[in-house]
Design a protein around this motif. Structure first.
Motif, mmCIF file in Angstrom:
data_model
loop_
_atom_site.group_PDB
_atom_site.id
_atom_site.type_symbol
_atom_site.label_atom_id
_atom_site.label_comp_id
_atom_site.label_asym_id
_atom_site.label_seq_id
_atom_site.Cartn_x
_atom_site.Cartn_y
_atom_site.Cartn_z
ATOM 1 N N MET A 43 42.978 47.277 38.867
ATOM 2 C CA MET A 43 42.751 45.877 38.515
ATOM 3 C C MET A 43 41.338 45.447 38.913
ATOM 4 N N ILE A 44 40.826 46.008 39.984
ATOM 5 C CA ILE A 44 39.455 45.683 40.389
ATOM 6 C C ILE A 44 38.470 46.158 39.331
ATOM 7 N N ALA A 45 38.657 47.380 38.837
ATOM 8 C CA ALA A 45 37.768 47.904 37.795
ATOM 9 C C ALA A 45 37.914 47.099 36.505
ATOM 10 N N LEU A 46 39.140 46.713 36.171
ATOM 11 C CA LEU A 46 39.351 45.893 34.972
ATOM 12 C C LEU A 46 38.638 44.556 35.114
ATOM 13 N N ALA A 47 38.765 43.943 36.274
ATOM 14 C CA ALA A 47 38.114 42.652 36.510
ATOM 15 C C ALA A 47 36.596 42.782 36.415
ATOM 16 N N ARG A 48 36.048 43.807 37.043
ATOM 17 C CA ARG A 48 34.596 44.010 36.982
ATOM 18 C C ARG A 48 34.125 44.234 35.549
ATOM 19 N N GLY A 49 34.908 44.987 34.784
ATOM 20 C CA GLY A 49 34.559 45.243 33.392
ATOM 21 C C GLY A 49 34.559 43.995 32.534
ATOM 22 N N CYS A 50 35.290 42.991 32.979
ATOM 23 C CA CYS A 50 35.359 41.719 32.248
ATOM 24 C C CYS A 50 34.493 40.640 32.891
ATOM 25 N N ASP A 51 33.720 41.017 33.895
ATOM 26 C CA ASP A 51 32.901 40.056 34.642
ATOM 27 C C ASP A 51 33.749 38.946 35.247
ATOM 28 N N LEU A 52 34.907 39.335 35.780
ATOM 29 C CA LEU A 52 35.807 38.410 36.446
ATOM 30 C C LEU A 52 36.044 38.886 37.866
ATOM 31 N N THR A 53 36.550 37.988 38.682
ATOM 32 C CA THR A 53 37.040 38.426 39.985
ATOM 33 C C THR A 53 38.446 38.973 39.783
ATOM 34 N N ARG A 54 38.890 39.753 40.739
ATOM 35 C CA ARG A 54 40.254 40.282 40.646
ATOM 36 C C ARG A 54 41.256 39.133 40.601
ATOM 37 N N ARG A 55 41.000 38.112 41.383
ATOM 38 C CA ARG A 55 41.893 36.955 41.408
ATOM 39 C C ARG A 55 41.963 36.275 40.040
ATOM 40 N N ALA A 56 40.814 36.133 39.384
ATOM 41 C CA ALA A 56 40.786 35.514 38.054
ATOM 42 C C ALA A 56 41.571 36.351 37.057
ATOM 43 N N LEU A 57 41.463 37.670 37.158
ATOM 44 C CA LEU A 57 42.224 38.537 36.254
ATOM 45 C C LEU A 57 43.719 38.396 36.512
ATOM 46 N N TYR A 58 44.099 38.269 37.776
ATOM 47 C CA TYR A 58 45.509 38.063 38.104
ATOM 48 C C TYR A 58 46.022 36.707 37.615
ATOM 49 N N ASN A 59 45.139 35.766 37.353
ATOM 50 C CA ASN A 59 45.571 34.499 36.744
ATOM 51 C C ASN A 59 46.027 34.717 35.309
ATOM 52 N N HIS A 60 45.502 35.770 34.663
ATOM 53 C CA HIS A 60 45.866 36.071 33.280
ATOM 54 C C HIS A 60 47.001 37.080 33.184
ATOM 55 N N PHE A 61 47.027 38.037 34.084
ATOM 56 C CA PHE A 61 47.993 39.136 34.025
ATOM 57 C C PHE A 61 48.567 39.396 35.408
ATOM 58 N N SER A 62 49.862 39.728 35.456
ATOM 59 C CA SER A 62 50.498 39.984 36.749
ATOM 60 C C SER A 62 50.140 41.355 37.295
ATOM 61 N N GLY A 63 49.622 42.232 36.443
ATOM 62 C CA GLY A 63 49.251 43.564 36.891
ATOM 63 C C GLY A 63 48.660 44.378 35.758
ATOM 64 N N LYS A 64 48.383 45.635 36.062
ATOM 65 C CA LYS A 64 47.732 46.525 35.104
ATOM 66 C C LYS A 64 48.602 46.754 33.867
ATOM 67 N N GLU A 65 49.901 46.919 34.059
ATOM 68 C CA GLU A 65 50.793 47.155 32.918
ATOM 69 C C GLU A 65 50.791 45.975 31.956
ATOM 70 N N GLU A 66 50.851 44.772 32.494
ATOM 71 C CA GLU A 66 50.824 43.592 31.636
ATOM 72 C C GLU A 66 49.497 43.487 30.889
ATOM 73 N N ALA A 67 48.399 43.809 31.556
ATOM 74 C CA ALA A 67 47.091 43.792 30.899
ATOM 75 C C ALA A 67 47.050 44.824 29.780
ATOM 76 N N PHE A 68 47.585 46.012 30.038
ATOM 77 C CA PHE A 68 47.602 47.071 29.033
ATOM 78 C C PHE A 68 48.438 46.667 27.825
ATOM 79 N N ARG A 69 49.598 46.093 28.080
ATOM 80 C CA ARG A 69 50.450 45.637 26.968
ATOM 81 C C ARG A 69 49.770 44.537 26.152
ATOM 82 N N ALA A 70 49.049 43.659 26.829
ATOM 83 C CA ALA A 70 48.317 42.604 26.123
ATOM 84 C C ALA A 70 47.221 43.198 25.252
#
Length: 71
Positions: free
Chosen positions: A19-46
């Motif tokens: 999730m940290i790498a995903l957040a960095r790749g989106c120029d977000l903080t990990r916390r901001a990414l967790y506001n959109h997705f509960s975890g890596k699986e949910e992000a992948f499904r999205a």
């Protein structure tokens, strides 16, 4: 954001990306990414839903073009 998430999964693979790498790749903080997705699986499904929607729209547009040309 979805395109950047997709690229992170493609570049690093589902198992290796965090999730940290995903957040960095989106120029977000990990916390901001967790506001959109509960975890890596949910992000992948999205990402899958997003990319499938784009592919479906492209297919429908191609079909309409062919029909419009008398095919």
């Amino acid at each position: 954001m979805m395109g950047r998430l997709r690229q992170q999964f493609l570049d690093h693979g589902y198992e290796n990306v965090t999730m940290i790498a995903l957040a960095r790749g989106c120029d977000l903080t990990r916390r901001a990414l967790y506001n959109h997705f509960s975890g890596k699986e949910e992000a992948f499904r999205a990402v899958l839903r997003w990319s499938h929607a784009i592919e479906i729209e492209a297919g429908i547009a191609a079909g309409e073009r062919v029909l419009g040309e008398g095919g």
